[in-house]
Design a protein around this motif. Structure first.
Motif, PDB file in Angstrom:
ATOM      1  N   SER A  71      49.738  33.166  15.870  1.00  7.76           N
ATOM      2  CA  SER A  71      49.452  34.526  16.331  1.00  7.76           C
ATOM      3  C   SER A  71      47.951  34.749  16.502  1.00  7.76           C
ATOM      4  O   SER A  71      47.509  35.354  17.483  1.00  7.76           O
ATOM      5  CB  SER A  71      50.034  35.545  15.343  1.00  7.76           C
ATOM      6  OG  SER A  71      51.429  35.375  15.205  1.00  7.76           O
ATOM      7  N   LEU A  72      47.158  34.252  15.549  1.00  9.46           N
ATOM      8  CA  LEU A  72      45.714  34.411  15.657  1.00  9.46           C
ATOM      9  C   LEU A  72      45.160  33.662  16.862  1.00  9.46           C
ATOM     10  O   LEU A  72      44.268  34.162  17.556  1.00  9.46           O
ATOM     11  CB  LEU A  72      45.041  33.924  14.375  1.00  9.46           C
ATOM     12  CG  LEU A  72      45.303  34.760  13.116  1.00  9.46           C
ATOM     13  CD1 LEU A  72      44.648  34.113  11.910  1.00  9.46           C
ATOM     14  CD2 LEU A  72      44.787  36.182  13.305  1.00  9.46           C
ATOM     15  N   LEU A  73      45.672  32.461  17.105  1.00  8.97           N
ATOM     16  CA  LEU A  73      45.232  31.708  18.279  1.00  8.97           C
ATOM     17  C   LEU A  73      45.605  32.426  19.572  1.00  8.97           C
ATOM     18  O   LEU A  73      44.824  32.446  20.527  1.00  8.97           O
ATOM     19  CB  LEU A  73      45.830  30.305  18.262  1.00  8.97           C
ATOM     20  CG  LEU A  73      45.269  29.335  17.218  1.00  8.97           C
ATOM     21  CD1 LEU A  73      46.026  28.017  17.268  1.00  8.97           C
ATOM     22  CD2 LEU A  73      43.780  29.097  17.452  1.00  8.97           C
ATOM     23  N   ASN A  74      46.791  33.015  19.597  1.00  5.49           N
ATOM     24  CA  ASN A  74      47.201  33.757  20.792  1.00  5.49           C
ATOM     25  C   ASN A  74      46.296  34.957  21.039  1.00  5.49           C
ATOM     26  O   ASN A  74      45.923  35.254  22.182  1.00  5.49           O
ATOM     27  CB  ASN A  74      48.651  34.212  20.647  1.00  5.49           C
ATOM     28  CG  ASN A  74      49.625  33.047  20.687  1.00  5.49           C
ATOM     29  OD1 ASN A  74      49.322  31.993  21.237  1.00  5.49           O
ATOM     30  ND2 ASN A  74      50.798  33.230  20.106  1.00  5.49           N
ATOM     31  N   PRO A 105      54.182  25.884   5.318  1.00  2.00           N
ATOM     32  CA  PRO A 105      55.236  26.907   5.427  1.00  2.00           C
ATOM     33  C   PRO A 105      55.293  27.502   6.825  1.00  2.00           C
ATOM     34  O   PRO A 105      54.278  27.641   7.521  1.00  2.00           O
ATOM     35  CB  PRO A 105      54.798  27.953   4.382  1.00  2.00           C
ATOM     36  CG  PRO A 105      53.929  27.215   3.433  1.00  2.00           C
ATOM     37  CD  PRO A 105      53.244  26.164   4.225  1.00  2.00           C
ATOM     38  N   ARG A 106      56.472  27.873   7.212  1.00  2.00           N
ATOM     39  CA  ARG A 106      56.670  28.390   8.565  1.00  2.00           C
ATOM     40  C   ARG A 106      55.933  29.710   8.781  1.00  2.00           C
ATOM     41  O   ARG A 106      55.407  29.975   9.851  1.00  2.00           O
ATOM     42  CB  ARG A 106      58.162  28.585   8.820  1.00  2.00           C
ATOM     43  CG  ARG A 106      58.488  29.000  10.242  1.00  2.00           C
ATOM     44  CD  ARG A 106      59.949  28.857  10.531  1.00  2.00           C
ATOM     45  NE  ARG A 106      60.245  29.188  11.909  1.00  2.00           N
ATOM     46  CZ  ARG A 106      61.427  29.005  12.471  1.00  2.00           C
ATOM     47  NH1 ARG A 106      62.411  28.477  11.749  1.00  2.00           N
ATOM     48  NH2 ARG A 106      61.630  29.337  13.733  1.00  2.00           N
ATOM     49  N   SER A 107      55.854  30.536   7.744  1.00  2.17           N
ATOM     50  CA  SER A 107      55.163  31.814   7.889  1.00  2.17           C
ATOM     51  C   SER A 107      53.673  31.612   8.144  1.00  2.17           C
ATOM     52  O   SER A 107      53.059  32.318   8.950  1.00  2.17           O
ATOM     53  CB  SER A 107      55.364  32.658   6.629  1.00  2.17           C
ATOM     54  OG  SER A 107      54.858  31.964   5.500  1.00  2.17           O
ATOM     55  N   GLU A 108      53.069  30.613   7.453  1.00  2.00           N
ATOM     56  CA  GLU A 108      51.656  30.344   7.664  1.00  2.00           C
ATOM     57  C   GLU A 108      51.404  29.835   9.069  1.00  2.00           C
ATOM     58  O   GLU A 108      50.421  30.211   9.715  1.00  2.00           O
ATOM     59  CB  GLU A 108      51.167  29.332   6.631  1.00  2.00           C
ATOM     60  CG  GLU A 108      49.680  29.030   6.728  1.00  2.00           C
ATOM     61  CD  GLU A 108      49.228  28.073   5.652  1.00  2.00           C
ATOM     62  OE1 GLU A 108      48.100  27.559   5.759  1.00  2.00           O
ATOM     63  OE2 GLU A 108      50.013  27.832   4.705  1.00  2.00           O
ATOM     64  N   LYS A 109      52.249  28.965   9.569  1.00  2.00           N
ATOM     65  CA  LYS A 109      52.104  28.484  10.938  1.00  2.00           C
ATOM     66  C   LYS A 109      52.272  29.621  11.937  1.00  2.00           C
ATOM     67  O   LYS A 109      51.606  29.669  12.966  1.00  2.00           O
ATOM     68  CB  LYS A 109      53.124  27.381  11.219  1.00  2.00           C
ATOM     69  CG  LYS A 109      52.832  26.086  10.497  1.00  2.00           C
ATOM     70  CD  LYS A 109      53.793  25.000  10.946  1.00  2.00           C
ATOM     71  CE  LYS A 109      53.451  23.660  10.301  1.00  2.00           C
ATOM     72  NZ  LYS A 109      54.356  22.587  10.764  1.00  2.00           N
TER      73      LYS A 109
END
Length: 382
Positions: A88-91, A79-83
């Protein structure tokens, strides 16, 4: 006089010539059509196919295909929300790494784990700076030796200096301070090493009687003290040689040793077949504290005889965590020497692996400039 014919503003479909750069028209040479390509979408990477000059008979996207050619079981997609959350976490992770100066993807995780463990251990043992806590909250039987003239000043010197040095040592491994504030990095390094060396020597003196003072425990303490002092002195000697200054202290071996001891205590306590020797003098002193044995007369009648020397009589005490404080003290004495050796071995191997794995990517001093690699490493790599 007839006017010349005017070319039509819009050519008909038959009059339009195919363009060579269009991927959707017939090629004048091959007569074959090229499959359409879609723009790159970071959330639907499976639909993207890079443009190619050769013939592609497959269909890029099933949405452009006729119903009879579409795949009845499309590939499941995240899902797009999960990606979005993963991105965001990686950023956030890379932002924190960039602020602290880490360039490797695993450096922040390692710094958080090991640096956090060192700071947490120093803060957790800070309550021992109060002499009353050392007397009442240390391992049963230890205060009998710590209260003596030789060991009392050294144990407090060891606690104060090593806790302060361990807390500030974490800042030495933050690359942002090392690269942008070299003066602050050196000042903190001098303070840390000058606190660590006398604190370690004081701990080595106390190691003669720490946790029972068995030869196994003494050898582990002395070995660890020599390695810490040697690495600290080597770091002071090579402070201006960046490549050789990568001196790693083995102070955290004590933290790993305590983790090993916690595991070993539980295993050996369940077996219940291990004993540790105590002197009657230690047992009689323990009776005067809040960790006394209510059945001392039945458990250790040999220590109550009138014609004995308490310091010359040794008694075997069962090591267990589910009995009296004296049994708990026996368990700590039994396992601490083993824990120190295992912790020291783990840190020696781990430090060597880390140094060899990150040597080529370390910042090395070239005059007044810190560079990514030094010429010696580049020549050997070639």
């Amino acid at each position: 006089m007839n006017a010349p014919p005017v070319a039509p503003r819009f050519a008909s479909v038959e009059q339009q010539q195919p363009r060579a750069h269009s991927p959707d028209v017939l090629s004048s040479r091959s007569g074959r059509s090229k499959a359409p390509t879609l723009p790159y979408d970071s959330f639907n990477k499976d639909l993207y196919r890079p443009p190619s000059t050769h013939y592609q008979p497959t269909i890029v996207s099933t949405s452009y295909a006729p119903p009879e050619l579409r795949d009845p079981s499309p590939r499941p997609q995240t899902p797009r929300s999960e990606k979005h959350w993963n991105t965001s976490l990686l950023n956030v992770y890379w932002s924190i790494s960039s602020i602290l100066g880490f360039k490797e993807k695993y450096s922040l995780v390692l710094g958080f784990i090991f640096g956090g463990a060192l700071v947490g251990f120093c803060l957790a043992r800070a309550f021992m700076m109060n002499p009353a806590n050392v007397e009442h909250k240390t391992v049963p039987g230890e205060w009998f030796w710590y209260r003596q003239r030789l060991y009392k000043p050294n144990i407090f010197l060891h606690i104060y200096l090593t806790c302060i040095a361990g807390f500030f040592a974490v800042f030495q491994f933050i690359p942002a301070i090392r690269r942008r504030k070299m003066f602050l990095h050196r000042l903190n390094g001098y303070m840390t090493l000058l606190l660590l060396i006398p604190g370690t020597i004081a701990g080595g003196i106390v190691g003669r009687r720490a946790f029972g003072g068995a030869p196994n425990t003494q050898a582990a303490y002395y070995t660890l003290a020599v390695m810490i002092v040697f690495s600290a002195l080597n770091g002071l000697r090579l402070v201006k040689q960046t490549r050789k200054h990568r001196t790693v202290s083995y102070t955290s071996s004590v933290i790993t040793a305590r983790i090993v001891v916690l595991i070993a205590r539980r295993i050996l306590s369940d077996e219940g077949n291990y004993y540790e020797l105590w002197t009657c003098e230690e047992l009689l002193f323990l009776q005067t504290t809040g960790k006394r044995d209510p059945n001392f007369t039945q458990d250790f009648p040999m220590c109550l005889a009138s014609n004995i020397t308490p310091s010359a009589i040794h008694v075997a005490v069962r090591a267990s965590l589910s009995a009296l404080p004296v049994n708990e003290g026996s368990m700590v004495r039994l396992t601490f020497g083993m824990g120190l050796w295992i912790g020291l071995l783990i840190h020696v191997v781990g430090v060597e692996i880390y140094i060899r794995a990150t040597e080529s990517s370390n910042m090395h001093r070239q005059g007044f400039i810190l560079q990514r690699q030094c010429p010696e490493i580049e020549k050997t790599d070639l």
